[in-house]
Design a protein around this motif. Structure first.
Motif, PDB file in Angstrom:
ATOM      1  N   GLY A  26       0.828  -1.209   0.000  1.00 19.59           N
ATOM      2  CA  GLY A  26       0.000   0.000   0.000  1.00 19.59           C
ATOM      3  C   GLY A  26       0.858   1.254   0.000  1.00 19.59           C
ATOM      4  O   GLY A  26       1.888   1.319   0.672  1.00 19.59           O
ATOM      5  N   THR A  77       2.601  -2.234   4.082  1.00 19.09           N
ATOM      6  CA  THR A  77       2.427  -0.849   3.658  1.00 19.09           C
ATOM      7  C   THR A  77       3.737  -0.088   3.738  1.00 19.09           C
ATOM      8  O   THR A  77       4.598  -0.405   4.557  1.00 19.09           O
ATOM      9  N   HIS A  92      -3.641   0.949   5.433  1.00 13.58           N
ATOM     10  CA  HIS A  92      -4.618   0.833   4.359  1.00 13.58           C
ATOM     11  C   HIS A  92      -5.354  -0.493   4.557  1.00 13.58           C
ATOM     12  O   HIS A  92      -4.976  -1.290   5.411  1.00 13.58           O
ATOM     13  N   LEU A 136      -3.485  -3.449   6.012  1.00 12.71           N
ATOM     14  CA  LEU A 136      -2.057  -3.264   5.771  1.00 12.71           C
ATOM     15  C   LEU A 136      -1.527  -2.429   6.935  1.00 12.71           C
ATOM     16  O   LEU A 136      -1.868  -1.254   7.047  1.00 12.71           O
ATOM     17  N   CYS A 153      -9.619   0.874  -1.210  1.00 13.20           N
ATOM     18  CA  CYS A 153      -8.957   0.957   0.086  1.00 13.20           C
ATOM     19  C   CYS A 153     -10.055   1.155   1.119  1.00 13.20           C
ATOM     20  O   CYS A 153     -10.892   2.044   0.977  1.00 13.20           O
TER      21      CYS A 153
END
Ligand code: HEC
Ligand SMILES: [Cu+2]
Length: 322
Positions: free
Chosen positions: A115, A153, A158, A171, A193
């Motif tokens: 992410g 991430t 996320h 994430l 997301c």
């Protein structure tokens, strides 16, 4: 703003075994919630109507001092029913979580999902280093086999969510979470997301394109390839790209090796730009390169001061990255 390239998100319909197990629970909880609201509304209306009727019969117009008995049994029955319904849905939740925990078969593919504010990086893992490659915002997967997901991430929290194929997967900074999903039928499945991650969170969409194994293998083979060497007048565009954009973007096979933005080696194989914010056309690509901050204010790609000929050369060069 032009419409995105792919169909909207639908979380009441499933296109894979894992999502089917979840969708059943979603529908059951939805039906239960609707039933609860309907029953409570009906009972409230009936209670009011009965009191009204009692009043007009007595014709006193005053508050009755004596309560009629029998009210308590309603409470007992109500509490018993809600308890049953709540424990029932808790059990179903636990069952669903256990059922989707592990894929039914060995995953055929490991996809690393990384992410970024506000786009998705995909790395196709392999034991052979030469077969590893990156793409962004659009992941292709073969149908009929589980795909292992390893998510982490680069910045904030996320959440990776393709409702047609599976559950939400967070994430978390400093951690890799592992899960899986599977598509039964070919198609383009939109995801979003699902954890607020800053200004352009709403423009952090993702598309998973499921295709038959042969088509997937052809796509994978093409993605592994580096970009073709730019010939003739395209070389001017490539040189400008290396100077202006190469610090943030990679085009494999050239000196552009930046990691801050999406890998552009096969940009033209993607239907959308900037995490499904724009359809990938000549007009939108030109507009994006000229002024990304107008399309996605706050995005980590700055608006560069490009003059018309240079912009056109870079855009032409990018359009050779098939
Ligand atoms: C400071 C780093 C940086 C520079 C310099 C930069 N970009 Fe980007 N670029 C990004 C980031 C970050 C994104 C992802 C934006 C988003 O979707 O939120 C992006 C997205 C893109 C995309 C969309 C890719 C996709 O698949 O969605 C294209 C095309 C692109 N950049 C082209 C260029 C070109 C051409 C240049 C040079 C003129 C350039 N970029 C310069 C960081 C940069
Ligand atoms: Cu996000």
């Amino acid at each position: 703003m032009p419409t995105p390239a792919y169909p909207p998100m639908n979380y009441l319909q499933a296109f894979g075994g894992k999502a089917e197990t979840i969708a059943l629970l979603t529908w059951a909880l939805l039906a239960l919630s609707i039933a609860v609201v309907a029953i409570i509304a009906l009972l409230t209306a009936a209670g009011v109507a009965m009191r009204r009727a009692a009043f007009s019969a007595e014709e006193t117009g005053r508050e009755p001092v004596v309560r009629r008995s029998g009210g308590l049994s309603w409470i007992t029955v109500g509490v018993a029913l809600s308890t049953l319904a709540l424990f029932g849905s808790m059990a179903w939740n636990a069952y669903t979580m256990a059922a989707i925990n592990k894929p039914p078969r060995e995953p055929a593919l490991t996809l690393e999902v990384i992410g970024h504010q506000w786009w998705w990086q995909f790395r196709y893992k392999s034991d052979e280093p030469a077969q590893v490659f990156d793409t962004a915002n659009e992941a292709h997967i073969p149908t009929g086999v589980p795909v292992r997901l390893e998510v982490h991430t680069e910045d904030v929290i996320h959440s990776f969510w393709i409702p047609a194929l599976g559950d939400k997967l967070d994430l978390i900074p400093g951690q890799t979470n592992v899960s899986w999903f599977e598509a039964d039928r070919p198609g383009a499945y939109r995801g979003q997301c699902a954890e607020y991650c800053g200004r352009q969170h709403a423009h952090m969409a993702v598309t998973v394109i499921a295709e038959p194994p042969e088509a997937f293998e052809a796509w994978r083979k093409a993605q592994v390839q580096p970009a073709q060497k730019a010939q003739g007048e395209l070389a001017t565009g490539e040189a400008s790209f290396l100077a202006r954009c190469g610090v943030c973007h990679s085009v494999r096979g050239t000196l552009a090796g930046g990691k801050l933005g999406p890998d552009l080696t096969h940009l033209m194989s993607r239907g959308a730009l900037a995490a499904n914010t724009l359809q990938n056309t000549t007009a939108t690509l030109t507009g994006w390169i000229a002024d990304p901050q107008r399309v996605k204010p706050g995005a980590r790609m700055p608006t560069l001061d490009l003059q018309a000929p240079e912009l056109t050369n870079i855009r032409r060069y990018l359009q050779t990255l098939k």
